[in-house]
Design an enzyme around this catalytic site. Structure first.
Site, PDB file in Angstrom:
ATOM      1  N   CYS A  94       0.864  -1.173   0.000  1.00  0.00           N
ATOM      2  CA  CYS A  94       0.000   0.000   0.000  1.00  0.00           C
ATOM      3  C   CYS A  94       0.906   1.231   0.000  1.00  0.00           C
ATOM      4  CB  CYS A  94      -1.006  -0.020   1.144  1.00  0.00           C
ATOM      5  SG  CYS A  94      -0.278  -0.147   2.801  1.00  0.00           S
ATOM      6  N   TRP A  95       0.489   2.337   0.606  1.00  0.00           N
ATOM      7  CA  TRP A  95       1.278   3.575   0.527  1.00  0.00           C
ATOM      8  C   TRP A  95       2.606   3.438   1.266  1.00  0.00           C
ATOM      9  CZ3 TRP A  95       1.841   7.557  -2.398  1.00  0.00           C
ATOM     10  CH2 TRP A  95       2.525   8.686  -1.946  1.00  0.00           C
TER      11      TRP A  95
END
Length: 353
Positions: A94-95
């Protein structure tokens, strides 16, 4: 065999599937090469959770977000992951390698897959891109293909690639031809970060022992910046100039840019951006030709008054080895002649350091 310790960017090739768990909008801006997007929160859900976090705190955001994540994971299990075998090994990010990829990995492991989380997430990838450009660009064995506008440099580069030579086609990666009329019709340029990701992906396949042909580019292609380490390497590398006759160049431009006549209003607008360089009178004459779809006189003057003087100034200023360049003459730029030209370029003796 389960992966031991944190999974780094360099380990990504050891997995069957690379999964980006971020929202579609984040994925569209940039993502790891080859990744598929299986969001645990879509764009709207991510906005709602973010607002809740600001207004009511972490617990409420997690309670509401958790239900959305669970619903999205259930959907992926029923659809995208339904046919994956028991030995499937996905890598999820993810981020920054937090809750979004963590929750997907937890569910996948409960199913029985050997799922792993990319340490540091997309931010670790971004760091890898910047580090790779800084470490690899200064060592690239570049051969810089030069030539005035209309010398078919891009086509020569494509012919070199088709003949098995190594090339780095920045205009293809930037989806732009680099000149004032260089926008690809109906095609948006990628984001700056996606452009850099694609350059690094291309560098991954390069053998540093063999030459890499690249077109002479300015530091900007359309609205994108060529990464500085690559600009510096390009400017200090040996040059090869395609010296095409004016008539061959005009014939080539009329073939290559024939599509510009399809939208005379757009062409006239693009020419308007040159008003400060050439004055109102010249631009109005060019715009009248554009509106009349008279490309031949237009390109003739663009070459003589705009492109050629600009080319003469920029090459000697920006390319440090310009005076020692190797030259290849060309009086024909038809497709068979371009193939022959590419073979000639590839056969030039290696420049002496």
């Amino acid at each position: 065999m389960s992966h031991r310790g944190p999974v780094r960017v360099q380990d990504r090739h050891a997995f069957d599937t690379l999964i980006d768990a971020r929202s579609p909008a984040e994925f569209a801006i940039d993502h790891l090469p080859g990744a598929i997007n299986c969001p645990v929160l879509d764009d709207e859900e991510r906005r709602i959770v973010g607002t809740l976090y600001k207004q009511q705190g972490a617990f409420e955001a997690r309670r509401v977000g958790g239900a959305m994540v669970a619903a999205n994971l259930a959907h992926h299990l029923r659809t995208r992951f339904a046919d994956r075998p028991a030995h499937w090994k996905p890598l999820v990010y993810c981020w920054r390698g937090g809750m979004r990829s963590g929750s997907m990995v937890t569910w996948m492991r409960l199913v029985g897959w050997d799922a792993q989380q990319l340490a540091g997430g997309y931010k670790a990838w971004r760091r890898h891109v910047i580090d790779t450009l800084e470490s690899q660009a200064p060592r690239l064995p570049l051969r810089v293909l030069c030539g005035a506008t209309g010398s078919a440099k891009t086509r020569v580069l494509q012919a070199l690639a088709n003949q098995g030579q190594q090339t780095l086609d920045l205009e293809a990666l930037a989806r732009h031809r680099g000149s004032v009329l260089g926008a690809w019709p109906g095609v948006d340029q990628p984001s700056q970060t996606a452009f850099e990701t694609q350059i690094v992906h291309a560098l991954d396949a390069i053998d540093p022992q063999r030459p890499v042909f690249i077109e002479a580019e300015s530091a900007r292609i359309g609205r994108l910046n060529v990464p500085q380490p690559l600009v510096q390497r390009l400017r200090s590398s040996p040059c090869i100039e395609v010296q095409a006759t004016a008539s061959a160049r005009l014939a080539y431009l009329l073939r290559d840019y024939a599509g510009l006549a399809d939208d005379p209003a757009l062409l006239a607008r693009q020419l308007g951006t040159l008003k400060e360089l050439h004055g109102r009178q010249v631009i109005e004459r060019w715009q009248a030709w554009a509106e009349a779809r008279a490309l031949e006189p237009l390109f003739s003057e663009l070459m003589a008054l705009h492109y050629d003087p600009l080319y003469a100034r920029s090459q000697s200023t920006h390319l440090h080895q310009w005076s020692q360049r190797q030259m290849v003459p060309a009086d024909d730029l038809s497709p068979p002649a371009i193939d022959a030209l590419a073979r000639q370029v590839a056969g030039l003796p290696a420049p002496t350091p």
